[in-house]
Design a protein around this motif. Structure first.
Motif, PDB file in Angstrom:
ATOM      1  N   ILE A  61      32.719  36.357  40.154  1.00 27.55           N
ATOM      2  CA  ILE A  61      34.026  36.702  39.320  1.00 27.55           C
ATOM      3  C   ILE A  61      35.163  37.735  39.530  1.00 27.55           C
ATOM      4  O   ILE A  61      35.088  38.586  39.235  1.00 27.55           O
ATOM      5  N   ASP A  62      36.161  36.939  39.775  1.00 21.75           N
ATOM      6  CA  ASP A  62      37.370  38.165  40.289  1.00 21.75           C
ATOM      7  C   ASP A  62      37.151  39.133  41.220  1.00 21.75           C
ATOM      8  O   ASP A  62      37.076  40.162  41.338  1.00 21.75           O
ATOM      9  N   GLY A  63      36.254  38.570  42.097  1.00 18.92           N
ATOM     10  CA  GLY A  63      35.986  39.239  43.367  1.00 18.92           C
ATOM     11  C   GLY A  63      34.424  40.233  42.901  1.00 18.92           C
ATOM     12  O   GLY A  63      33.772  40.795  43.700  1.00 18.92           O
ATOM     13  N   GLU A  64      33.940  40.620  41.829  1.00 18.56           N
ATOM     14  CA  GLU A  64      32.062  40.891  41.147  1.00 18.56           C
ATOM     15  C   GLU A  64      31.813  40.139  40.839  1.00 18.56           C
ATOM     16  O   GLU A  64      31.623  38.767  40.410  1.00 18.56           O
ATOM     17  N   ASN A  65      30.915  40.341  41.560  1.00 19.48           N
ATOM     18  CA  ASN A  65      29.571  39.758  41.547  1.00 19.48           C
ATOM     19  C   ASN A  65      28.862  39.584  40.395  1.00 19.48           C
ATOM     20  O   ASN A  65      28.256  40.708  39.544  1.00 19.48           O
TER      21      ASN A  65
END
Ligand SMILES: Nc1ncnc2c1ncn2[C@@H]1O[C@H](COP(=O)(O)OP(=O)(O)OP(=O)(O)O)[C@@H](O)[C@H]1O
Ligand SMILES: [Mg+2]
Length: 381
Positions: A61-65
């Motif tokens: 989500i938004d680049g975060e795992n």
């Protein structure tokens, strides 16, 4: 915004409920998951907020795992509407709506204001704040379920068949309402349904699932015009293919008659009859001086009321089903035909009358494409 990479879920016993799903969802997109019961919709959804842990693959989500985040905190940032509304019966509507804001420790005053403001979004007054869920209708409870998911302004909202338990009319109006809401709120929404009409109406893109795998991803138009295989075709239903096969005609205002026969409320009933006779119609739409639609009168109404009343304004009926000029035909044709009305007034946002669609003109459209298809068949055989 949201990325699923080779995501799979194998439950105990070894059956793959979700198999190698890849999907990228942009910020602000409205995505519908659709597919038969048991195809893995809920499982996929619950992996996004970690109510279920994936067996393989990654979700960002938004680049975060998401696997590297605290699951409880993750869930507070994601709105969630579960399959069966899930309001807490012992909590008031205010408490239900404010659940997440409270967990996030918003001050009480702010929570109250937010709840009020949210109720207003769905045309419900503050008098509902202190009621309990069982004191609300099914449709109202469902609205509260949706509001609760919106309460803490999460950028991402997951909704699992939120309107599934509603009767068709309530469902229809909630869908409209929700679509409007979405236009102003710009949330990213993942919405599960097994109703194709609902998906077509709401989604920017539809994800069709079958036995844990994605069969097709595309805009409603993509999918209607180019179904990936027979499974999708069947899912859409033949009727829909017919409707979408006339690509030039899309909106109601493209097929409406722009000169409906009207009358104003200050005219007498005998004047009304004269107009009907002249124009050879059995029904008149009543408008005010600004052409705002007020209702209708027809031969029967006038016949029944002639002795008691004198003016059109005294006898007009207000219960009219109307459509907006910009409405897509694919969303309305079946509805209009099903209702069995003879005509539908077309209005603009201010309820000004801009035209009329007759049942006959709709039937023409549907049959044009039907015959078109039959002609092709005849050539082939
Ligand atoms: N806890 C579980 N243990 C074992 N199998 C499960 C579990 N939960 C779901 N499944 C199985 O995984 C598959 C996908 O289930 P899921 O709930 O995701 O389906 P769905 O698409 O949401 O269906 P529906 O439309 O009925 O809600 C089904 O075959 C189901 O039986
Ligand atoms: Mg489900």
């Amino acid at each position: 915004m949201l990325t699923l990479e080779n995501v799979s879920k194998t439950y105990k016993g070894g059956k793959k409920a979700v198999n190698n799903v890849n999907l990228k969802i942009a910020k602000g997109e409205f995505i519908c998951f659709i597919g038969p019961s048991g195809c893995g919709k809920t499982t996929t959804m619950k992996m996004i907020n970690r109510l279920i842990e994936p067996s393989a693959g990654k979700i960002f989500i938004d680049g975060e795992n998401i696997m590297e985040q605290d699951p409880v905190e993750l869930r507070r940032k994601i709105g969630y509407v579960i399959q069966q509304i899930g309001l807490f019966p012992h909590m008031t509507i205010q408490q239900n709506i404010s659940l997440v804001p409270k967990l996030l420790k918003w001050p009480e005053q702010q929570r109250k204001e937010r709840a009020r403001e949210l109720l207003k979004l769905v045309d419900m007054g503050p008098e509902y704040l202190d009621r309990y869920p069982h004191e609300l209708s099914g449709g109202q409870q469902q609205r509260i379920g949706v509001l609760r998911a919106l309460a803490a302004e999460p950028p991402l909202i997951l909704m699992d068949e939120p309107f599934g338990a509603l009767d068709p009319i309530t469902r229809d109006s909630l869908q409209e309402e929700f679509k409007k809401l979405q236009k102003t709120l710009h949330k990213t929404i993942v919405f599960v349904t097994h109703d194709m009409d609902e998906a077509i109406k709401l989604a920017d893109r539809i994800v069709i699932l079958k036995a844990g795998e994605i069969v097709q991803v595309g805009t409603p138009d993509d999918i209607l015009r180019n179904p990936a295989d027979e499974f999708v075709e069947e899912f859409i239903g033949k009727e829909r293919l017919i409707q979408s096969s006339s690509p030039d005609v899309e909106r109601v205002d493209q097929i409406m008659n722009t000169q409906p026969v009207t009358i104003t409320a200050d005219k007498t009933l005998s004047e009304a009859i004269q107009v009907m006779r002249q124009e050879r119609v059995d029904s008149l739409l009543v408008v005010d001086d600004g052409h705002v639609l007020q209702g209708y009168v027809d031969v029967e109404i006038i016949d029944q009321c002639r002795k008691k009343a004198n003016l059109v304004g005294e006898v007009l009926h207000e219960d009219l089903y109307t459509v907006l000029g910009g409405t897509l035909l694919r969303d309305t044709v079946r509805k209009i035909l099903k209702r069995g009305v003879k005509y539908v007034p077309v209005v603009d946002e201010n309820r000004r009358l801009i035209g009329i669609v007759t049942r006959a003109s709709l039937v023409d459209i549907v049959y044009d494409s039907l015959w078109g298809e039959e002609k092709q068949l005849a050539v082939l055989s």
